[in-house]
Motif scaffolding. Structure first.
Motif, PDB file in Angstrom:
ATOM      1  N   PRO A 242       2.928  19.809  13.068  1.00 20.70           N
ATOM      2  CA  PRO A 242       1.946  19.920  12.524  1.00 20.70           C
ATOM      3  C   PRO A 242       0.743  18.806  12.847  1.00 20.70           C
ATOM      4  CG  PRO A 242       3.004  18.959  10.988  1.00 20.70           C
ATOM      5  CD  PRO A 242       4.300  18.901  12.039  1.00 20.70           C
ATOM      6  N   ASP A 243      -0.456  18.496  13.343  1.00 19.84           N
ATOM      7  CA  ASP A 243      -1.202  17.942  13.319  1.00 19.84           C
ATOM      8  C   ASP A 243      -1.284  16.416  12.467  1.00 19.84           C
ATOM      9  OD1 ASP A 243      -1.961  19.371  16.570  1.00 19.84           O
ATOM     10  OD2 ASP A 243      -3.131  20.734  15.814  1.00 19.84           O
ATOM     11  N   MET A 244      -1.466  15.925  13.071  1.00 24.09           N
ATOM     12  CA  MET A 244      -1.282  14.342  12.189  1.00 24.09           C
ATOM     13  C   MET A 244      -1.963  13.701  13.244  1.00 24.09           C
ATOM     14  SD  MET A 244       2.749  14.327  10.907  1.00 24.09           S
ATOM     15  CE  MET A 244       3.280  15.513  10.107  1.00 24.09           C
ATOM     16  N   ASP A 245      -2.283  12.441  11.951  1.00 22.54           N
ATOM     17  CA  ASP A 245      -4.113  11.208  12.515  1.00 22.54           C
ATOM     18  C   ASP A 245      -2.759  10.261  12.477  1.00 22.54           C
ATOM     19  OD1 ASP A 245      -5.508  10.007  13.334  1.00 22.54           O
ATOM     20  OD2 ASP A 245      -6.045   9.848  11.001  1.00 22.54           O
ATOM     21  N   ASP A 246      -2.935   9.865  14.031  1.00 23.19           N
ATOM     22  CA  ASP A 246      -2.172   7.842  14.395  1.00 23.19           C
ATOM     23  C   ASP A 246      -2.343   7.103  12.920  1.00 23.19           C
ATOM     24  OD1 ASP A 246      -0.937   9.381  16.162  1.00 23.19           O
ATOM     25  OD2 ASP A 246      -2.801   8.656  17.461  1.00 23.19           O
ATOM     26  N   ALA A 247      -4.053   6.619  12.490  1.00 24.13           N
ATOM     27  CA  ALA A 247      -4.370   6.471  11.948  1.00 24.13           C
ATOM     28  C   ALA A 247      -3.408   6.481  10.630  1.00 24.13           C
ATOM     29  CB  ALA A 247      -5.700   6.315  11.822  1.00 24.13           C
ATOM     30  N   ASP A 248      -3.056   7.255   9.605  1.00 19.87           N
ATOM     31  CA  ASP A 248      -2.477   7.593   8.365  1.00 19.87           C
ATOM     32  C   ASP A 248      -1.413   7.860   9.307  1.00 19.87           C
ATOM     33  OD1 ASP A 248      -5.087   8.806   7.592  1.00 19.87           O
ATOM     34  OD2 ASP A 248      -4.765  10.916   7.588  1.00 19.87           O
ATOM     35  N   LEU A 249      -0.735   8.180   9.857  1.00 22.58           N
ATOM     36  CA  LEU A 249       0.866   7.956   9.883  1.00 22.58           C
ATOM     37  C   LEU A 249       0.884   6.483  10.258  1.00 22.58           C
ATOM     38  CD1 LEU A 249       1.691  10.379  12.729  1.00 22.58           C
ATOM     39  CD2 LEU A 249       2.555  10.960  10.482  1.00 22.58           C
ATOM     40  N   GLU A 250       0.518   5.655  10.234  1.00 22.32           N
ATOM     41  CA  GLU A 250       0.585   3.831  11.122  1.00 22.32           C
ATOM     42  C   GLU A 250       0.297   3.539   9.676  1.00 22.32           C
ATOM     43  OE1 GLU A 250      -2.490   2.088  13.162  1.00 22.32           O
ATOM     44  OE2 GLU A 250      -1.383   2.770  14.925  1.00 22.32           O
ATOM     45  N   ALA A 251      -0.538   3.849   8.855  1.00 26.30           N
ATOM     46  CA  ALA A 251      -0.608   3.341   6.987  1.00 26.30           C
ATOM     47  C   ALA A 251       0.299   3.565   6.717  1.00 26.30           C
ATOM     48  CB  ALA A 251      -1.772   3.863   6.788  1.00 26.30           C
ATOM     49  N   GLU A 252       1.263   5.420   6.928  1.00 27.79           N
ATOM     50  CA  GLU A 252       2.301   5.339   5.849  1.00 27.79           C
ATOM     51  C   GLU A 252       3.931   4.243   6.077  1.00 27.79           C
ATOM     52  OE1 GLU A 252       5.229   8.866   5.248  1.00 27.79           O
ATOM     53  OE2 GLU A 252       2.920   9.123   5.960  1.00 27.79           O
ATOM     54  N   LEU A 253       3.302   3.832   7.446  1.00 28.88           N
ATOM     55  CA  LEU A 253       4.349   3.115   8.048  1.00 28.88           C
ATOM     56  C   LEU A 253       4.510   2.037   7.233  1.00 28.88           C
ATOM     57  CD1 LEU A 253       7.128   3.269   9.724  1.00 28.88           C
ATOM     58  CD2 LEU A 253       5.962   2.548  11.801  1.00 28.88           C
ATOM     59  N   ASP A 254       3.114   1.301   6.869  1.00 27.41           N
ATOM     60  CA  ASP A 254       2.997   0.267   6.769  1.00 27.41           C
ATOM     61  C   ASP A 254       3.790  -0.056   4.766  1.00 27.41           C
ATOM     62  OD1 ASP A 254       2.022  -1.106   9.185  1.00 27.41           O
ATOM     63  OD2 ASP A 254       0.263  -0.987   8.293  1.00 27.41           O
ATOM     64  N   ALA A 255       2.961   1.327   4.239  1.00 29.53           N
ATOM     65  CA  ALA A 255       3.410   0.864   2.992  1.00 29.53           C
ATOM     66  C   ALA A 255       5.035   1.244   3.109  1.00 29.53           C
ATOM     67  CB  ALA A 255       2.499   2.213   2.202  1.00 29.53           C
ATOM     68  N   LEU A 256       5.630   1.657   4.148  1.00 30.06           N
ATOM     69  CA  LEU A 256       6.249   1.883   3.545  1.00 30.06           C
ATOM     70  C   LEU A 256       7.181   0.687   3.997  1.00 30.06           C
ATOM     71  CD1 LEU A 256       9.665   3.839   3.387  1.00 30.06           C
ATOM     72  CD2 LEU A 256       9.184   4.485   6.162  1.00 30.06           C
ATOM     73  N   GLY A 257       6.994   0.330   5.075  1.00 30.12           N
ATOM     74  CA  GLY A 257       7.562  -1.584   5.233  1.00 30.12           C
ATOM     75  C   GLY A 257       7.490  -1.785   3.957  1.00 30.12           C
ATOM     76  N   ASP A 258       6.492  -1.890   3.144  1.00 27.23           N
ATOM     77  CA  ASP A 258       6.352  -2.805   1.883  1.00 27.23           C
ATOM     78  C   ASP A 258       7.352  -2.447   0.643  1.00 27.23           C
ATOM     79  OD1 ASP A 258       5.095  -3.846   3.198  1.00 27.23           O
ATOM     80  OD2 ASP A 258       2.615  -3.077   2.178  1.00 27.23           O
TER      81      ASP A 258
END
Length: 224
Positions: free
Chosen positions: A165-181
């Protein structure tokens, strides 16, 4: 019949022509000259021995007819020696010249063989070169280059991901930051566990150590 008798009579009077033998060559001629030179050299050596004998005789004789006779013999031998030495020098020079001629002739023969071999090799090279088409070789290289490029392109196409599926790069980066915390929060629990580790040494009384101000100069508890 008369012709046969005439020819026979002529041959008897003038002789018949001898069959020609093989033509002389330089190698045989040089060998013959060297043989003659060796023979003359041996004669000179014999004359040297004879001259020495006459010389020794004259040293022991007084002046007179007998000594003069020996002297004449010595002079005769010396003349013969000088004549043989002249002959030997001529033979050696002639042999040397023939050897040089033979060497030059052989060198020219070898050169001709080399030139003939090179000429034959050049003809073979030209004949084989005619079988080679430079344009075909260049075309073959171009085709191989094209095939390699096509193969690389096919690999790139086959390596593409599809059905995603098409995904927004900004949403993916935010999710990655939250996952890291979240991961760091979970992993901090090991620090809390480490703080509960007892600080006293097993086997000790558990009493606190005296403060540094209650120790004497030797590090022992000070007496009150």
């Amino acid at each position: 019949m008369n012709d046969v008798l005439f020819i026979s009579e002529m041959n008897r009077l003038f002789g018949t022509a001898k069959a020609k033998g093989p033509a002389p060559n330089l190698t045989d001629s040089i060998a013959s000259l060297d043989g003659r030179g060796d023979s003359v050299e041996k004669k000179i050596q014999k004359l040297d021995v004879e001259l020495k004998r006459y010389s020794d005789q004259m040293k022991k004789m007084r002046d007179g007819p007998s000594k003069n006779m020996v002297k004449q013999k010595a002079l005769r031998v010396l003349k013969q020696k000088r004549a043989y030495e002249g002959q030997l020098e001529g033979i050696r020079n002639q042999s040397f010249n023939m050897e040089q001629t033979n060497y030059t002739t052989q060198m020219l023969k070898d050169t001709k063989v080399s030139v003939d071999a090179m000429s034959t090799g050049l003809k073979e090279m030209k004949r084989e070169y005619k079988k080679v088409n430079i344009d075909k070789i260049q075309d073959l290289q171009d085709d191989l280059q094209d095939m390699m490029e096509d193969a690389n392109e096919i690999q790139e196409i086959m390596g593409q991901q599809y059905g995603m599926p098409d995904m927004d790069d900004a949403d993916l980066e935010a999710e990655l930051d939250a996952l890291g915390d979240t991961m760091f929060d979970d992993d901090m629990s090991y620090l809390d566990e480490a703080s509960e580790v007892p600080t006293t040494i097993p086997g000790s009384s558990g009493q606190e150590e005296p403060a540094a101000s209650q120790l004497d100069e030797f590090g022992l508890p000070a007496l009150s």
